[in-house]
Enzyme design. Sequence first.
Site, PDB file in Angstrom:
ATOM      1  N   CYS A 117       0.828  -1.212   0.000  1.00 28.54           N
ATOM      2  CA  CYS A 117       0.000   0.000   0.000  1.00 28.54           C
ATOM      3  C   CYS A 117       0.864   1.265   0.000  1.00 28.54           C
ATOM      4  CB  CYS A 117      -0.993  -0.045   1.153  1.00 28.54           C
ATOM      5  SG  CYS A 117      -2.356   1.142   0.952  1.00 28.54           S
ATOM      6  N   HIS A 214      -3.797  -5.184   0.328  1.00 24.36           N
ATOM      7  CA  HIS A 214      -3.376  -5.614   1.669  1.00 24.36           C
ATOM      8  C   HIS A 214      -3.534  -7.130   1.822  1.00 24.36           C
ATOM      9  CE1 HIS A 214      -2.655  -1.796   3.768  1.00 24.36           C
ATOM     10  NE2 HIS A 214      -3.570  -1.299   2.960  1.00 24.36           N
ATOM     11  N   GLU A 216      -2.175  -8.802   3.989  1.00 23.83           N
ATOM     12  CA  GLU A 216      -2.147  -9.083   5.426  1.00 23.83           C
ATOM     13  C   GLU A 216      -3.480  -8.819   6.111  1.00 23.83           C
ATOM     14  OE1 GLU A 216      -0.965  -4.675   5.465  1.00 23.83           O
ATOM     15  OE2 GLU A 216      -1.473  -6.266   4.066  1.00 23.83           O
TER      16      GLU A 216
END
Length: 252
Positions: A117, A214, A216
């Site tokens: 990001c 993202h 994660e």
Amino acid sequence: MSDPVPILVSYSSKTPRHDAAFAEELRTLAEGAAIAIAEAGLEARWVNAAAPHADARDLAATARGVIVLGGADVDPALYGATANGTWMDSADAAADTFEADLMRAAIERDLPLFTICRGTQLLNVVCGGTLIQDLGAGIHREPNQDMVTHPVDIHVGTRLAAVLGSGIRDVRSGHHQAVDALGVGLIVSATAPDGVVEAIESADDRWILGVQWHPEDAGSDPVQLRLLLADFAAAARIVLPVDDDPITAPAA
């Protein structure tokens, strides 16, 4: 099993520039990343980019790879532009300076460099590129800043395709800025249906890869991050060993 590989992981864990909700979102994402990083056999030294208390180049000299996570928008002054919105309220000059220096050091030392990001946006700027300051309404972020799921097209023949496979894949995003003019030595390796750049990587065989989404995030397909970190870890393992500094957990 081989010994854990020492790496650096940077994000702005504590700064007065972030409101409580944004800080909590970043902390939650970092926790998700921390679990996957450990599972990949990587031993992370976590650095608060907003107050690192150490020189970026000195830190890079202790690592065999660098990961830069998400955070606030990049100051457009870094790419010769003027801010055009109130979003600059969360920008942090100290984090911009530290993480830009950290990326330059990683590139100079030929360390594997993985960005997510904001990290990907800053990577593009460090390489001489520019950013779209505000994408406006679209598929990349809800008005309340929650993550959204949308498809990306991973380009054939890229490192990203070698790791995740080429073609359409759903990802989780939460951003309103993106790559505009591409930085020197980079190629685009994934795009969204609206044409927005969703991943960039080195044009040569160096392990430099940035995703705009993202992996994660808790709502993401966990296989994405496992595969990306496994490939990153394989590259980090062949970097010459360094004298390790103490390893710390993510800042609360």
